[in-house]
Design a protein around this motif. Sequence first.
Motif, PDB file in Angstrom:
ATOM      1  N   VAL A 166      33.532  -4.989  18.501  1.00  0.00           N
ATOM      2  CA  VAL A 166      33.589  -6.050  19.504  1.00  0.00           C
ATOM      3  C   VAL A 166      33.465  -7.381  18.778  1.00  0.00           C
ATOM      4  O   VAL A 166      32.443  -7.669  18.152  1.00  0.00           O
ATOM      5  CB  VAL A 166      32.463  -5.901  20.551  1.00  0.00           C
ATOM      6  CG1 VAL A 166      32.524  -7.052  21.548  1.00  0.00           C
ATOM      7  CG2 VAL A 166      32.570  -4.562  21.267  1.00  0.00           C
ATOM      8  N   GLN A 167      34.523  -8.183  18.842  1.00  0.00           N
ATOM      9  CA  GLN A 167      34.506  -9.505  18.230  1.00  0.00           C
ATOM     10  C   GLN A 167      33.959 -10.516  19.228  1.00  0.00           C
ATOM     11  O   GLN A 167      34.557 -10.732  20.283  1.00  0.00           O
ATOM     12  CB  GLN A 167      35.921  -9.933  17.820  1.00  0.00           C
ATOM     13  CG  GLN A 167      36.479  -9.231  16.618  1.00  0.00           C
ATOM     14  CD  GLN A 167      37.746  -9.883  16.102  1.00  0.00           C
ATOM     15  OE1 GLN A 167      38.076  -9.747  14.930  1.00  0.00           O
ATOM     16  NE2 GLN A 167      38.479 -10.566  16.952  1.00  0.00           N
ATOM     17  N   GLY A 168      32.819 -11.136  18.896  1.00  0.00           N
ATOM     18  CA  GLY A 168      32.236 -12.150  19.754  1.00  0.00           C
ATOM     19  C   GLY A 168      31.125 -11.583  20.609  1.00  0.00           C
ATOM     20  O   GLY A 168      31.343 -10.634  21.371  1.00  0.00           O
ATOM     21  N   ALA A 169      29.919 -12.154  20.492  1.00  0.00           N
ATOM     22  CA  ALA A 169      28.770 -11.678  21.263  1.00  0.00           C
ATOM     23  C   ALA A 169      28.316 -12.748  22.242  1.00  0.00           C
ATOM     24  O   ALA A 169      27.138 -13.059  22.350  1.00  0.00           O
ATOM     25  CB  ALA A 169      27.630 -11.264  20.337  1.00  0.00           C
ATOM     26  N   GLY A 170      29.298 -13.308  22.971  1.00  0.00           N
ATOM     27  CA  GLY A 170      28.975 -14.133  24.121  1.00  0.00           C
ATOM     28  C   GLY A 170      28.753 -13.220  25.319  1.00  0.00           C
ATOM     29  O   GLY A 170      28.679 -11.992  25.178  1.00  0.00           O
ATOM     30  N   VAL A 223      36.406 -13.291  21.482  1.00  0.00           N
ATOM     31  CA  VAL A 223      36.098 -14.634  20.996  1.00  0.00           C
ATOM     32  C   VAL A 223      36.845 -15.688  21.806  1.00  0.00           C
ATOM     33  O   VAL A 223      36.302 -16.746  22.141  1.00  0.00           O
ATOM     34  CB  VAL A 223      36.434 -14.761  19.495  1.00  0.00           C
ATOM     35  CG1 VAL A 223      36.230 -16.187  19.005  1.00  0.00           C
ATOM     36  CG2 VAL A 223      35.581 -13.791  18.674  1.00  0.00           C
ATOM     37  N   GLY A 224      38.120 -15.410  22.093  1.00  0.00           N
ATOM     38  CA  GLY A 224      38.908 -16.380  22.851  1.00  0.00           C
ATOM     39  C   GLY A 224      39.377 -17.557  22.028  1.00  0.00           C
ATOM     40  O   GLY A 224      39.503 -18.673  22.528  1.00  0.00           O
ATOM     41  N   MET A 257      44.008  -2.520  19.873  1.00  0.00           N
ATOM     42  CA  MET A 257      43.341  -3.801  20.070  1.00  0.00           C
ATOM     43  C   MET A 257      43.371  -4.124  21.548  1.00  0.00           C
ATOM     44  O   MET A 257      44.421  -3.991  22.199  1.00  0.00           O
ATOM     45  CB  MET A 257      44.025  -4.913  19.275  1.00  0.00           C
ATOM     46  CG  MET A 257      43.249  -6.233  19.274  1.00  0.00           C
ATOM     47  SD  MET A 257      43.741  -7.366  20.592  1.00  0.00           S
ATOM     48  CE  MET A 257      45.262  -8.037  19.905  1.00  0.00           C
ATOM     49  N   CYS A 258      42.235  -4.504  22.110  1.00  0.00           N
ATOM     50  CA  CYS A 258      42.138  -4.896  23.513  1.00  0.00           C
ATOM     51  C   CYS A 258      41.839  -6.384  23.567  1.00  0.00           C
ATOM     52  O   CYS A 258      40.799  -6.833  23.082  1.00  0.00           O
ATOM     53  CB  CYS A 258      41.056  -4.097  24.227  1.00  0.00           C
ATOM     54  SG  CYS A 258      40.803  -4.599  25.951  1.00  0.00           S
ATOM     55  N   LEU A 259      42.735  -7.134  24.165  1.00  0.00           N
ATOM     56  CA  LEU A 259      42.604  -8.591  24.237  1.00  0.00           C
ATOM     57  C   LEU A 259      41.910  -8.965  25.543  1.00  0.00           C
ATOM     58  O   LEU A 259      42.435  -8.722  26.630  1.00  0.00           O
ATOM     59  CB  LEU A 259      43.991  -9.232  24.160  1.00  0.00           C
ATOM     60  CG  LEU A 259      44.056 -10.753  24.180  1.00  0.00           C
ATOM     61  CD1 LEU A 259      43.336 -11.342  22.978  1.00  0.00           C
ATOM     62  CD2 LEU A 259      45.517 -11.217  24.207  1.00  0.00           C
ATOM     63  N   ILE A 260      40.713  -9.564  25.414  1.00  0.00           N
ATOM     64  CA  ILE A 260      39.943  -9.989  26.576  1.00  0.00           C
ATOM     65  C   ILE A 260      39.754 -11.502  26.578  1.00  0.00           C
ATOM     66  O   ILE A 260      39.937 -12.172  27.588  1.00  0.00           O
ATOM     67  CB  ILE A 260      38.569  -9.288  26.621  1.00  0.00           C
ATOM     68  CG1 ILE A 260      38.727  -7.775  26.503  1.00  0.00           C
ATOM     69  CG2 ILE A 260      37.830  -9.642  27.911  1.00  0.00           C
ATOM     70  CD1 ILE A 260      37.406  -7.026  26.382  1.00  0.00           C
ATOM     71  N   GLY A 261      39.370 -12.061  25.430  1.00  0.00           N
ATOM     72  CA  GLY A 261      39.163 -13.507  25.337  1.00  0.00           C
ATOM     73  C   GLY A 261      40.473 -14.257  25.523  1.00  0.00           C
ATOM     74  O   GLY A 261      41.512 -13.856  24.993  1.00  0.00           O
TER      75      GLY A 261
END
Length: 346
Positions: free
Chosen positions: A170-174, A240-241, A259-263
């Motif tokens: 998981v990239q980004g821990a916001g 991360v976005g 790869m799952c794009l969420i940001g």
Amino acid sequence: MHAALITGESTVDFVEFPDPTPAPTGVVVDVAYCGICGTDIHAYQSGRPYNPAICGHEWSGTISAVGTEVTSLAEGDRVVVAVAPACGQCTACRRGQADRCHVSFMSALGRDPMAPPHGGFAPRIAVAAERVVKTDPGLTDEQAAQVEPATVAFHAVRTSNLRLGDTAVVQGAGPIGLGTLQWVRAAGAGRVIAIEPSEERRAVALDLGAHHAVAPGDEADELIKQLTHGLGADIVYECVGRPFAIQAAVDLARRGGSMCLIGLAEGDAPISPGAWLVKEISVTSSLAYLHEEFEMSMGMIADGRVRVEPLHTSTTSLSGFPDVLADLASGRSDQLKVLVNPNWGQ
């Protein structure tokens, strides 16, 4: 009644509105809390036109009035904001694609016929009755105000290519990344690695169930190689976005991985198509959620499988919203999820 609206770059205005009344098929909700979303922060930073209906779209509250045609809800019901269920009548629904319902999607964007003239940064809000879901009785109002972003992450993981036992990054821990890593664990990942530059957020990620939490760069690259015998992660969730992070996610995945794009990145992203081709990367992307997923995610928060309390770092009043938003937009804030109590100090 005043509502806070982001009206331009680094600009918040308090706009006066008449007290809302319900449409025949609508309800009025007294807002308990409304979370500040990354979308709100990006609008404040960029100054691009921002739909006022979604300026504050992470809210919970109590119904104070119902329309004459509403039978499934009553005054006093605690509710969370959601999207409309599939209509069954649009072209997508008639072709068997209810999960792509146009009516539901427009409600997620705040462009449905009953979209309000402001969002949840206000004491009260009038919406279509189908836009709310009864709050799980096991949730506090503060937890309920975090159901919307939790369901964003729930939908992303539910529709991704994750398989039981996978090594997931998981990239980004916001707030979205921390929600994602919990859903990934709940969905059966064998190993979860969080990549995050902030030491404080890495600590939260470990507390919430990540097996490893590392800073981006060489440290993350080496750890993933070590854990996967040099192959790369089975699946990488990009939370991360930022444009650079999209190619970085693919670089961390194995051949045949996902790869799952969420940001949501502002602007175009540079990528290396050859790497995507050679790796035969599968890509899913996720925006918003489905109506029925709100009850699913609430149930798993209520029973403790997913925790949102550690994400809630502070609460502010409506009058304090501009200063808090400026802090969040500075890039130097140590806050995770800030909730606005629009009735605090009123």
